[in-house]
Design a protein around this motif. Sequence first.
Motif, PDB file in Angstrom:
ATOM      1  N   SER C  95      38.421  21.017  35.911  1.00 39.46           N
ATOM      2  CA  SER C  95      39.408  20.654  34.732  1.00 39.46           C
ATOM      3  C   SER C  95      38.530  20.181  33.569  1.00 39.46           C
ATOM      4  O   SER C  95      39.407  19.595  32.402  1.00 39.46           O
ATOM      5  CB  SER C  95      40.676  19.784  35.012  1.00 39.46           C
ATOM      6  OG  SER C  95      40.105  18.563  35.267  1.00 39.46           O
ATOM      7  N   GLY C  97      37.291  22.144  31.261  1.00 36.06           N
ATOM      8  CA  GLY C  97      37.749  22.877  30.126  1.00 36.06           C
ATOM      9  C   GLY C  97      38.666  22.199  29.428  1.00 36.06           C
ATOM     10  O   GLY C  97      38.837  22.521  28.011  1.00 36.06           O
ATOM     11  N   GLY C 101      38.761  20.979  25.614  1.00 35.62           N
ATOM     12  CA  GLY C 101      39.939  21.673  24.873  1.00 35.62           C
ATOM     13  C   GLY C 101      40.645  20.665  24.067  1.00 35.62           C
ATOM     14  O   GLY C 101      41.106  20.846  22.646  1.00 35.62           O
ATOM     15  N   ASP C 135      44.130  24.287  24.192  1.00 39.87           N
ATOM     16  CA  ASP C 135      43.581  23.382  25.139  1.00 39.87           C
ATOM     17  C   ASP C 135      43.757  24.429  26.504  1.00 39.87           C
ATOM     18  O   ASP C 135      42.816  24.552  26.961  1.00 39.87           O
ATOM     19  CB  ASP C 135      44.297  22.312  25.400  1.00 39.87           C
ATOM     20  CG  ASP C 135      43.847  21.131  26.564  1.00 39.87           C
ATOM     21  OD1 ASP C 135      42.588  21.306  26.461  1.00 39.87           O
ATOM     22  OD2 ASP C 135      44.693  20.707  27.184  1.00 39.87           O
ATOM     23  N   ILE C 138      41.245  27.109  26.383  1.00 40.47           N
ATOM     24  CA  ILE C 138      39.913  26.867  26.906  1.00 40.47           C
ATOM     25  C   ILE C 138      39.775  26.432  28.132  1.00 40.47           C
ATOM     26  O   ILE C 138      39.039  26.590  29.117  1.00 40.47           O
ATOM     27  CB  ILE C 138      39.319  25.732  25.686  1.00 40.47           C
ATOM     28  CG1 ILE C 138      39.138  26.259  24.470  1.00 40.47           C
ATOM     29  CG2 ILE C 138      38.109  25.036  26.557  1.00 40.47           C
ATOM     30  CD1 ILE C 138      38.925  25.162  23.395  1.00 40.47           C
ATOM     31  N   GLY C 139      40.872  26.006  28.526  1.00 42.75           N
ATOM     32  CA  GLY C 139      40.959  25.207  30.058  1.00 42.75           C
ATOM     33  C   GLY C 139      40.975  26.214  31.296  1.00 42.75           C
ATOM     34  O   GLY C 139      40.450  25.858  32.286  1.00 42.75           O
ATOM     35  N   PHE C 142      37.838  28.300  31.799  1.00 41.41           N
ATOM     36  CA  PHE C 142      36.821  27.463  32.336  1.00 41.41           C
ATOM     37  C   PHE C 142      37.250  27.391  33.994  1.00 41.41           C
ATOM     38  O   PHE C 142      36.337  27.345  34.668  1.00 41.41           O
ATOM     39  CB  PHE C 142      36.996  26.051  31.775  1.00 41.41           C
ATOM     40  CG  PHE C 142      35.599  25.113  32.164  1.00 41.41           C
ATOM     41  CD1 PHE C 142      34.721  25.068  31.365  1.00 41.41           C
ATOM     42  CD2 PHE C 142      36.015  24.424  33.364  1.00 41.41           C
ATOM     43  CE1 PHE C 142      33.791  23.862  31.787  1.00 41.41           C
ATOM     44  CE2 PHE C 142      34.853  23.347  33.657  1.00 41.41           C
ATOM     45  CZ  PHE C 142      33.856  23.363  32.805  1.00 41.41           C
TER      46      PHE C 142
END
Lengths: 199, 224, 194
Positions: C95, C97, C101, C135, C138-139, C142
């Motif tokens: 987590s 990312g 984020g 968020d 980006i998360g 990842f």
Amino acid sequence: MISAHEPGTSMVHRTPVGAKLLALFVLAGAVFVLGSPLWLGVLCGVVLFGYALARIPARRWLRTARALLMLAVFVFALQWWLLGGQAALVVCLRLVTALAAANLVTLTTPVDDVVSAVERWVRPLRRFGVRPESVGLLVGLTMQAVATLSGIAGEVREAAKARGAERSVTAFAVPFLVRTLRHADELGEALAARGAPDR
Amino acid sequence: MIEFSGVGHRFGDRVVLSDVDLTLPERRVAFVGANGSGKSTLARMINGLVLPGEGRVLVDGLDPAKDGRKVRKHVGFVFTNPDSQIVMPTAGEDVAFSLRGTGLSKAERARRAAEVLAEYGLDGYAEHPAHQLSGGQKQLLALCAMLVLDPAVLVCDEPTTLLDLRNKRRFAELLGTLRQQVVLVTHDLDLLDGFDRVVVLDGGRVVADDEPEPALRYYRKLAE
Amino acid sequence: MPDVPAPRVSLPAADLARTVVFAAFIAVLGIFPGIYLGGSGVPIVIQNAGPLLAGAILGARRGTASVVLLLGLVAIGLPLLSGGRGGLAPFVGPSGGFLIGWIASALVAGLIVQRAERPGLPVLLLATTAGLAVDYAIGIPFLGAYTGDLGAAAVQSLVFLPGDAGKVVAAAVIAAVVHRALPGTLTRPVVRGE
């Protein structure tokens, strides 16, 4: 200062901060690129060897191991269901290797060492107006603010309870934020009064 | 009537109160003592913000340990810093916030709020942004937010610490006029005119319990 | 007034103080246990609403700076994330990312809020929703890099969506009340009571 650091004198402890971070980033990169369980297993073994080399006491690595194991089991089950056995194994090895390596760096590196390393690294930025010596100060100021705000959070929660609003998010968050902003103003004035540049 | 029987309390290893036995039927009671004497903890027990580790507290027959919600409706609490207590943007809305869950209509809540504000010196401030009131006015607002519920008991924990001399006097005068039983926690000995009873605490124990004059004489001697 | 040494940084003192204090604010949201959201019986951690609030209340520049400062302190090993987590492990975990984020969350929420003269609830809702969206943006990739399957990562993240949606609404409502209570917070230090 509170931190997750475990003091020691091993080779891992004595390796400079920069080298450890570089090693961590290379390792994290490799973990993402490699897709073979065999190679990932080798990397995982290398990290575990690092723990042995650093002579981390059992109570510390047991705690980490337990948390990692629980996470790994959960992730394995989920990925197995979603993606199948081989993929689940790869994901778990990535997870355990990366987390264990990052944790090893944190365990063997005191916060103060990182702070002075960061101060050294930002020195070239001096010409852009960054003052390296302020890094340590930011750490201290923030930790002090955490202590103050924890006290305020307690008071605000008590006040919400007294108003019969212990379940109301607004009754907690709004006064907490208002007092947080006021504390920031006071801190700003205190800093300005002590010679920090002001607008 | 507020009764403490055999009340003791500790935070971790630190004993903050021990063997407190008090029966308080008087209309105006003050708890006086140095920092860390246990006076604030004792006051918080009156509306269940802190539950006693040992012994029992009864407020007009209600046990805060059993009927927390009922007790908090029965006992109002004013804190040192009104900012902790002010939840809504305007004074009127904040007082009305206390009345949510009473089943009153929104208009009725606003009307009651305006009435209470007017009664305690904030006439015409219902629409005023709560956080732009002066320190003295904010403490009055905190008081109004409690009084709108018409509690039987009002506990004030050093309510004048952040106030100037004039507002301090006004607040004290106002406390004198309330029909509620008032328990005041304070360092400020000027506030105790007209009080019936002063309880002096030291190191978590009651060391004097008398009319203001002799109790305060004892407290001053203790401070020396 | 807090007793503090004078720093030598090229930020005006008021901006510096807000950045520092809001970094601490987000940390305390994680340390302080058990906040009951909307009458539910289970206390939930609301730390990930912190970056949204930082952006929505302080604006893009100071909000983002406070998130960067917080994450920097976490990275050097201070246990400031919920559950006392700290160090580099949270960043390289699955987590990580979502954590990185947070910076984009505060930035995007702040940029949107700044466009409004007097930020009301609709603008704030837009800001916090967009903040959460970046968020996730980006998360999720990842997480996908971890599992090797972006679709599965997206499906797994759906579990958090209901809770996060609640936090987005709560953060917007709270920010709206704070902006009404302390007008001008975005642009200048709080108007003092006296």
